[in-house]
Design a protein around this motif. Sequence first.
Motif, PDB file in Angstrom:
ATOM      1  N   GLY A  92       0.795  -1.220   0.000  1.00  0.00           N
ATOM      2  CA  GLY A  92       0.000   0.000   0.000  1.00  0.00           C
ATOM      3  C   GLY A  92       0.829   1.272   0.000  1.00  0.00           C
ATOM      4  O   GLY A  92       1.852   1.366  -0.667  1.00  0.00           O
ATOM      5  N   ASP A  93       0.386   2.232   0.779  1.00  0.00           N
ATOM      6  CA  ASP A  93       1.061   3.530   0.852  1.00  0.00           C
ATOM      7  C   ASP A  93       2.061   3.621   1.996  1.00  0.00           C
ATOM      8  O   ASP A  93       2.646   4.671   2.229  1.00  0.00           O
ATOM      9  N   ALA A  94       2.255   2.539   2.722  1.00  0.00           N
ATOM     10  CA  ALA A  94       3.159   2.545   3.870  1.00  0.00           C
ATOM     11  C   ALA A  94       4.618   2.617   3.417  1.00  0.00           C
ATOM     12  O   ALA A  94       4.949   2.326   2.264  1.00  0.00           O
ATOM     13  N   ILE A  95       5.468   2.988   4.342  1.00  0.00           N
ATOM     14  CA  ILE A  95       6.914   2.974   4.119  1.00  0.00           C
ATOM     15  C   ILE A  95       7.388   1.538   4.299  1.00  0.00           C
ATOM     16  O   ILE A  95       7.079   0.886   5.300  1.00  0.00           O
ATOM     17  N   TRP A  96       8.111   1.036   3.319  1.00  0.00           N
ATOM     18  CA  TRP A  96       8.728  -0.292   3.385  1.00  0.00           C
ATOM     19  C   TRP A  96      10.173  -0.130   2.937  1.00  0.00           C
ATOM     20  O   TRP A  96      10.429   0.400   1.864  1.00  0.00           O
ATOM     21  N   ALA A  97      11.103  -0.569   3.762  1.00  0.00           N
ATOM     22  CA  ALA A  97      12.532  -0.497   3.438  1.00  0.00           C
ATOM     23  C   ALA A  97      12.960   0.928   3.102  1.00  0.00           C
ATOM     24  O   ALA A  97      13.820   1.148   2.265  1.00  0.00           O
ATOM     25  N   GLY A  98      12.325   1.884   3.741  1.00  0.00           N
ATOM     26  CA  GLY A  98      12.680   3.282   3.518  1.00  0.00           C
ATOM     27  C   GLY A  98      12.170   3.855   2.212  1.00  0.00           C
ATOM     28  O   GLY A  98      12.610   4.913   1.786  1.00  0.00           O
ATOM     29  N   THR A  99      11.247   3.157   1.551  1.00  0.00           N
ATOM     30  CA  THR A  99      10.720   3.637   0.275  1.00  0.00           C
ATOM     31  C   THR A  99       9.231   3.951   0.376  1.00  0.00           C
ATOM     32  O   THR A  99       8.492   3.294   1.108  1.00  0.00           O
ATOM     33  N   THR A 100       8.824   4.933  -0.380  1.00  0.00           N
ATOM     34  CA  THR A 100       7.415   5.300  -0.464  1.00  0.00           C
ATOM     35  C   THR A 100       6.748   4.476  -1.564  1.00  0.00           C
ATOM     36  O   THR A 100       7.424   3.837  -2.379  1.00  0.00           O
ATOM     37  N   HIS A 101       5.446   4.540  -1.614  1.00  0.00           N
ATOM     38  CA  HIS A 101       4.680   3.876  -2.669  1.00  0.00           C
ATOM     39  C   HIS A 101       5.160   4.335  -4.045  1.00  0.00           C
ATOM     40  O   HIS A 101       5.380   3.513  -4.942  1.00  0.00           O
ATOM     41  N   ASN A 102       5.352   5.642  -4.211  1.00  0.00           N
ATOM     42  CA  ASN A 102       5.788   6.183  -5.509  1.00  0.00           C
ATOM     43  C   ASN A 102       7.185   5.693  -5.889  1.00  0.00           C
ATOM     44  O   ASN A 102       7.440   5.366  -7.042  1.00  0.00           O
ATOM     45  N   ARG A 103       8.086   5.648  -4.913  1.00  0.00           N
ATOM     46  CA  ARG A 103       9.441   5.175  -5.206  1.00  0.00           C
ATOM     47  C   ARG A 103       9.419   3.704  -5.594  1.00  0.00           C
ATOM     48  O   ARG A 103      10.121   3.281  -6.511  1.00  0.00           O
ATOM     49  N   ARG A 104       8.599   2.912  -4.904  1.00  0.00           N
ATOM     50  CA  ARG A 104       8.515   1.491  -5.265  1.00  0.00           C
ATOM     51  C   ARG A 104       7.922   1.320  -6.653  1.00  0.00           C
ATOM     52  O   ARG A 104       8.341   0.451  -7.421  1.00  0.00           O
ATOM     53  N   TYR A 105       6.965   2.151  -7.016  1.00  0.00           N
ATOM     54  CA  TYR A 105       6.404   2.096  -8.365  1.00  0.00           C
ATOM     55  C   TYR A 105       7.506   2.374  -9.392  1.00  0.00           C
ATOM     56  O   TYR A 105       7.624   1.656 -10.392  1.00  0.00           O
ATOM     57  N   GLN A 106       8.327   3.393  -9.127  1.00  0.00           N
ATOM     58  CA  GLN A 106       9.445   3.705 -10.032  1.00  0.00           C
ATOM     59  C   GLN A 106      10.407   2.525 -10.130  1.00  0.00           C
ATOM     60  O   GLN A 106      10.855   2.172 -11.233  1.00  0.00           O
ATOM     61  N   LEU A 107      10.728   1.938  -8.996  1.00  0.00           N
ATOM     62  CA  LEU A 107      11.643   0.786  -9.004  1.00  0.00           C
ATOM     63  C   LEU A 107      11.047  -0.384  -9.768  1.00  0.00           C
ATOM     64  O   LEU A 107      11.746  -1.059 -10.533  1.00  0.00           O
ATOM     65  N   ARG A 108       9.762  -0.635  -9.568  1.00  0.00           N
ATOM     66  CA  ARG A 108       9.110  -1.732 -10.284  1.00  0.00           C
ATOM     67  C   ARG A 108       9.148  -1.486 -11.786  1.00  0.00           C
ATOM     68  O   ARG A 108       9.344  -2.414 -12.565  1.00  0.00           O
ATOM     69  N   ARG A 109       8.966  -0.255 -12.204  1.00  0.00           N
ATOM     70  CA  ARG A 109       9.060   0.070 -13.632  1.00  0.00           C
ATOM     71  C   ARG A 109      10.477  -0.172 -14.131  1.00  0.00           C
ATOM     72  O   ARG A 109      10.682  -0.772 -15.187  1.00  0.00           O
ATOM     73  N   GLU A 110      11.469   0.315 -13.374  1.00  0.00           N
ATOM     74  CA  GLU A 110      12.874   0.135 -13.765  1.00  0.00           C
ATOM     75  C   GLU A 110      13.251  -1.337 -13.858  1.00  0.00           C
ATOM     76  O   GLU A 110      14.000  -1.738 -14.737  1.00  0.00           O
ATOM     77  N   PHE A 111      12.742  -2.150 -12.931  1.00  0.00           N
ATOM     78  CA  PHE A 111      13.069  -3.570 -12.892  1.00  0.00           C
ATOM     79  C   PHE A 111      12.185  -4.407 -13.811  1.00  0.00           C
ATOM     80  O   PHE A 111      12.340  -5.608 -13.900  1.00  0.00           O
ATOM     81  N   GLY A 112      11.217  -3.761 -14.465  1.00  0.00           N
ATOM     82  CA  GLY A 112      10.327  -4.484 -15.367  1.00  0.00           C
ATOM     83  C   GLY A 112       9.335  -5.364 -14.643  1.00  0.00           C
ATOM     84  O   GLY A 112       8.910  -6.390 -15.167  1.00  0.00           O
ATOM     85  N   LEU A 113       8.928  -4.968 -13.446  1.00  0.00           N
ATOM     86  CA  LEU A 113       8.023  -5.786 -12.645  1.00  0.00           C
ATOM     87  C   LEU A 113       6.562  -5.398 -12.806  1.00  0.00           C
ATOM     88  O   LEU A 113       5.701  -6.023 -12.216  1.00  0.00           O
ATOM     89  N   ILE A 114       6.294  -4.383 -13.587  1.00  0.00           N
ATOM     90  CA  ILE A 114       4.924  -3.910 -13.727  1.00  0.00           C
ATOM     91  C   ILE A 114       4.238  -4.628 -14.874  1.00  0.00           C
ATOM     92  O   ILE A 114       4.744  -4.674 -15.996  1.00  0.00           O
ATOM     93  N   ALA A 115       3.081  -5.188 -14.584  1.00  0.00           N
ATOM     94  CA  ALA A 115       2.297  -5.876 -15.603  1.00  0.00           C
ATOM     95  C   ALA A 115       1.790  -4.855 -16.631  1.00  0.00           C
ATOM     96  O   ALA A 115       1.601  -3.687 -16.314  1.00  0.00           O
TER      97      ALA A 115
END
Length: 91
Positions: free
Chosen positions: A63-86
């Motif tokens: 969700g929108d919680a902080i995980w591993a020091g990352t925000t929801h938006n940062r994780r979305y960016q990382l998922r895009r960079e890593f090709g994890l987004i469907a």
Amino acid sequence: MSARLAPFPRFTGAEPCQGPDVDPEWWSSSNTTDRIAAELFCMRCPTREACLAWALDHPTEAGDAIWAGTTHNRRYQLRREFGLIAREEKK
């Protein structure tokens, strides 16, 4: 979504987020100061990698919680960079 799904992190109690003087609400707070505190605690955590892997693989649950020091938006960016987004998420 990625082919692998990281398991939920195994906490030992030694993680900064598990400390007695830590408010668990900081990780899901809408208050900027709380969220910054949570991010800083995560930066020195021994299970940070496991938390990030889980949050990247389980975006709905993280969700929108902080995980591993990352925000929801940062994780979305990382998922895009890593090709994890469907494909349907990219629309």
